[in-house]
Design a protein around this motif. Structure first.
Motif, PDB file in Angstrom:
ATOM      1  N   ALA A 143       0.862  -1.185   0.000  1.00  0.00           N
ATOM      2  CA  ALA A 143       0.000   0.000   0.000  1.00  0.00           C
ATOM      3  C   ALA A 143       0.896   1.232   0.000  1.00  0.00           C
ATOM      4  CB  ALA A 143      -0.914   0.013   1.223  1.00  0.00           C
ATOM      5  N   PRO A 144       0.580   2.213  -0.850  1.00  0.00           N
ATOM      6  CA  PRO A 144       1.395   3.429  -0.891  1.00  0.00           C
ATOM      7  C   PRO A 144       1.057   4.365   0.271  1.00  0.00           C
ATOM      8  CG  PRO A 144      -0.447   3.640  -2.397  1.00  0.00           C
ATOM      9  CD  PRO A 144      -0.514   2.238  -1.824  1.00  0.00           C
ATOM     10  N   LYS A 145       2.033   5.160   0.642  1.00  0.00           N
ATOM     11  CA  LYS A 145       1.762   6.225   1.607  1.00  0.00           C
ATOM     12  C   LYS A 145       1.216   7.399   0.793  1.00  0.00           C
ATOM     13  CE  LYS A 145       3.679   9.234   5.071  1.00  0.00           C
ATOM     14  NZ  LYS A 145       4.835  10.058   5.342  1.00  0.00           N
ATOM     15  N   TRP A 146      -0.024   7.743   1.045  1.00  0.00           N
ATOM     16  CA  TRP A 146      -0.670   8.863   0.358  1.00  0.00           C
ATOM     17  C   TRP A 146      -1.503   9.618   1.378  1.00  0.00           C
ATOM     18  CZ3 TRP A 146      -6.063   9.219  -1.013  1.00  0.00           C
ATOM     19  CH2 TRP A 146      -6.835   8.153  -0.576  1.00  0.00           C
ATOM     20  N   TRP A 147      -1.958  10.808   1.058  1.00  0.00           N
ATOM     21  CA  TRP A 147      -2.617  11.656   2.053  1.00  0.00           C
ATOM     22  C   TRP A 147      -3.844  11.010   2.686  1.00  0.00           C
ATOM     23  CZ3 TRP A 147      -7.637  13.031   1.524  1.00  0.00           C
ATOM     24  CH2 TRP A 147      -8.191  12.974   0.240  1.00  0.00           C
ATOM     25  N   GLY A 148      -4.480  10.064   2.015  1.00  0.00           N
ATOM     26  CA  GLY A 148      -5.669   9.407   2.553  1.00  0.00           C
ATOM     27  C   GLY A 148      -5.389   8.469   3.719  1.00  0.00           C
ATOM     28  N   VAL A 149      -4.124   8.118   3.952  1.00  0.00           N
ATOM     29  CA  VAL A 149      -3.784   7.257   5.092  1.00  0.00           C
ATOM     30  C   VAL A 149      -2.950   7.992   6.144  1.00  0.00           C
ATOM     31  CG1 VAL A 149      -3.940   5.094   3.794  1.00  0.00           C
ATOM     32  CG2 VAL A 149      -1.736   6.277   3.953  1.00  0.00           C
ATOM     33  N   TYR A 150      -2.729   9.291   5.958  1.00  0.00           N
ATOM     34  CA  TYR A 150      -1.939  10.060   6.928  1.00  0.00           C
ATOM     35  C   TYR A 150      -2.674  10.192   8.254  1.00  0.00           C
ATOM     36  CZ  TYR A 150       1.185  11.921   3.278  1.00  0.00           C
ATOM     37  OH  TYR A 150       2.094  12.065   2.261  1.00  0.00           O
ATOM     38  N   HIS A 169      -2.242  12.391  12.203  1.00  0.00           N
ATOM     39  CA  HIS A 169      -1.968  13.770  12.608  1.00  0.00           C
ATOM     40  C   HIS A 169      -0.481  14.132  12.608  1.00  0.00           C
ATOM     41  CE1 HIS A 169      -1.447  11.435  16.243  1.00  0.00           C
ATOM     42  NE2 HIS A 169      -0.826  12.458  16.800  1.00  0.00           N
ATOM     43  N   ILE A 170       0.422  13.136  12.540  1.00  0.00           N
ATOM     44  CA  ILE A 170       1.853  13.448  12.486  1.00  0.00           C
ATOM     45  C   ILE A 170       2.459  13.128  11.115  1.00  0.00           C
ATOM     46  CG2 ILE A 170       2.211  13.262  14.986  1.00  0.00           C
ATOM     47  CD1 ILE A 170       3.398  10.446  14.505  1.00  0.00           C
ATOM     48  N   GLY A 171       1.596  12.841  10.133  1.00  0.00           N
ATOM     49  CA  GLY A 171       2.060  12.640   8.763  1.00  0.00           C
ATOM     50  C   GLY A 171       2.618  11.258   8.471  1.00  0.00           C
ATOM     51  N   THR A 172       2.345  10.291   9.354  1.00  0.00           N
ATOM     52  CA  THR A 172       2.780   8.922   9.082  1.00  0.00           C
ATOM     53  C   THR A 172       1.563   8.074   8.704  1.00  0.00           C
ATOM     54  OG1 THR A 172       2.594   8.246  11.410  1.00  0.00           O
ATOM     55  CG2 THR A 172       4.733   9.119  10.688  1.00  0.00           C
ATOM     56  N   PHE A 173       1.807   6.847   8.318  1.00  0.00           N
ATOM     57  CA  PHE A 173       0.742   5.920   7.929  1.00  0.00           C
ATOM     58  C   PHE A 173      -0.095   5.631   9.168  1.00  0.00           C
ATOM     59  CE2 PHE A 173       0.214   3.195   4.076  1.00  0.00           C
ATOM     60  CZ  PHE A 173      -0.882   2.448   4.474  1.00  0.00           C
ATOM     61  N   ALA A 182       5.397   4.379  10.947  1.00  0.00           N
ATOM     62  CA  ALA A 182       5.267   3.942   9.554  1.00  0.00           C
ATOM     63  C   ALA A 182       5.368   5.181   8.676  1.00  0.00           C
ATOM     64  CB  ALA A 182       3.945   3.216   9.349  1.00  0.00           C
ATOM     65  N   GLU A 183       6.572   5.519   8.264  1.00  0.00           N
ATOM     66  CA  GLU A 183       6.817   6.769   7.545  1.00  0.00           C
ATOM     67  C   GLU A 183       6.883   6.616   6.032  1.00  0.00           C
ATOM     68  OE1 GLU A 183       9.224   9.457  10.587  1.00  0.00           O
ATOM     69  OE2 GLU A 183      10.306   7.594  10.142  1.00  0.00           O
ATOM     70  N   THR A 184       6.709   5.393   5.529  1.00  0.00           N
ATOM     71  CA  THR A 184       6.810   5.142   4.087  1.00  0.00           C
ATOM     72  C   THR A 184       5.597   4.327   3.630  1.00  0.00           C
ATOM     73  OG1 THR A 184       7.950   3.010   4.277  1.00  0.00           O
ATOM     74  CG2 THR A 184       9.347   4.981   4.338  1.00  0.00           C
ATOM     75  N   SER A 185       5.607   3.954   2.377  1.00  0.00           N
ATOM     76  CA  SER A 185       4.649   2.956   1.883  1.00  0.00           C
ATOM     77  C   SER A 185       4.903   1.663   2.652  1.00  0.00           C
ATOM     78  CB  SER A 185       4.855   2.725   0.388  1.00  0.00           C
ATOM     79  OG  SER A 185       4.614   3.920  -0.320  1.00  0.00           O
ATOM     80  N   ILE A 244       4.041  -6.200   8.982  1.00  0.00           N
ATOM     81  CA  ILE A 244       4.011  -5.059   8.071  1.00  0.00           C
ATOM     82  C   ILE A 244       5.345  -4.334   8.197  1.00  0.00           C
ATOM     83  CG2 ILE A 244       2.863  -2.896   7.483  1.00  0.00           C
ATOM     84  CD1 ILE A 244       0.295  -4.080   8.633  1.00  0.00           C
ATOM     85  N   THR A 245       5.994  -4.141   7.053  1.00  0.00           N
ATOM     86  CA  THR A 245       7.298  -3.480   7.028  1.00  0.00           C
ATOM     87  C   THR A 245       7.246  -2.229   6.168  1.00  0.00           C
ATOM     88  OG1 THR A 245       7.975  -4.895   5.178  1.00  0.00           O
ATOM     89  CG2 THR A 245       8.585  -5.634   7.387  1.00  0.00           C
ATOM     90  N   ASP A 246       8.210  -1.338   6.411  1.00  0.00           N
ATOM     91  CA  ASP A 246       8.327  -0.142   5.578  1.00  0.00           C
ATOM     92  C   ASP A 246       9.179  -0.462   4.357  1.00  0.00           C
ATOM     93  OD1 ASP A 246      11.023  -0.048   6.425  1.00  0.00           O
ATOM     94  OD2 ASP A 246      10.706   1.675   7.747  1.00  0.00           O
ATOM     95  N   THR A 247       9.461   0.539   3.549  1.00  0.00           N
ATOM     96  CA  THR A 247      10.208   0.292   2.311  1.00  0.00           C
ATOM     97  C   THR A 247      11.662  -0.094   2.562  1.00  0.00           C
ATOM     98  OG1 THR A 247      10.630   2.654   2.077  1.00  0.00           O
ATOM     99  CG2 THR A 247       8.741   1.765   0.869  1.00  0.00           C
ATOM    100  N   ASN A 248      12.145   0.089   3.790  1.00  0.00           N
ATOM    101  CA  ASN A 248      13.504  -0.334   4.149  1.00  0.00           C
ATOM    102  C   ASN A 248      13.521  -1.739   4.756  1.00  0.00           C
ATOM    103  OD1 ASN A 248      14.724   2.212   3.428  1.00  0.00           O
ATOM    104  ND2 ASN A 248      13.748   3.038   5.258  1.00  0.00           N
ATOM    105  N   GLY A 249      12.351  -2.369   4.850  1.00  0.00           N
ATOM    106  CA  GLY A 249      12.265  -3.698   5.424  1.00  0.00           C
ATOM    107  C   GLY A 249      12.154  -3.709   6.944  1.00  0.00           C
TER     108      GLY A 249
END
Length: 158
Positions: free
Chosen positions: A53-60, A62-66, A106-109, A135-140
């Motif tokens: 799943a991509p990180k996009w504004w619809g999943v942000y 209040h602190i801008g993370t997933f 969770a700061e990435t997709s 669930i992992t971030d793009t860095n694993g």
């Protein structure tokens, strides 16, 4: 044992160009709430499912993370598709409970992997099946771990 209609569709569509994207879109039509995380099923087989799943504004949040609950939605997608690929058409499954740990921001997709340590036997008795999801971030790096317990029973004969 016979495949579920969902897993049969996966096998049919992924044999064609763009089939994974088409399957993911069809999954979201069947379960509209899944659309909120824009999921893409990457791999599906009995005992295993990978969804991104991509990180996009619809999943942000209040602190801008997933958002944590959006990540739970992603975990549920991975579990549900694993169940559809694993549980034969002679049986049904229902979610029974979910335990979640938020282990890092969770700061990435994200990438969710649901994987069973071994495939269960499907008999005449109902049973609980715990499905672990990481669930992992793009860095694993793991950001969420979950165990979703499903109740599996034979379908009632008509």
């Amino acid at each position: 044992m016979a495949d579920s209609p969902t897993f049969a569709l996966w096998r049919k569509l992924t044999a064609k160009p763009g089939g994974k994207q088409l399957f993911s879109a069809a999954m979201c039509l069947r379960v509209p709430y899944f659309r909120t995380v824009l999921p893409s099923v990457r791999e599906l087989r009995p005992g295993y499912c990978e969804v991104t799943a991509p990180k996009w504004w619809g999943v942000y949040n209040h602190i801008g993370t997933f958002h944590a609950i959006a990540a739970c939605n992603l975990a549920e997608i991975a579990m549900g598709m694993l169940a559809e690929a694993t549980v034969p058409a002679t049986h049904r499954w229902l979610p029974k409970g979910m335990t979640v740990a938020y282990v890092a921001k969770a700061e990435t997709s994200l990438r969710a992997v649901a994987e069973l340590p071994e495939l269960p036997e499907f008999g005449e008795d109902g049973f609980e099946l715990p499905v672990p999801v990481t669930i992992t971030d793009t860095n694993g790096k793991p950001v969420v771990t979950a165990t979703i317990t499903i109740w599996v029973t034979p379908k009632k004969k008509s």
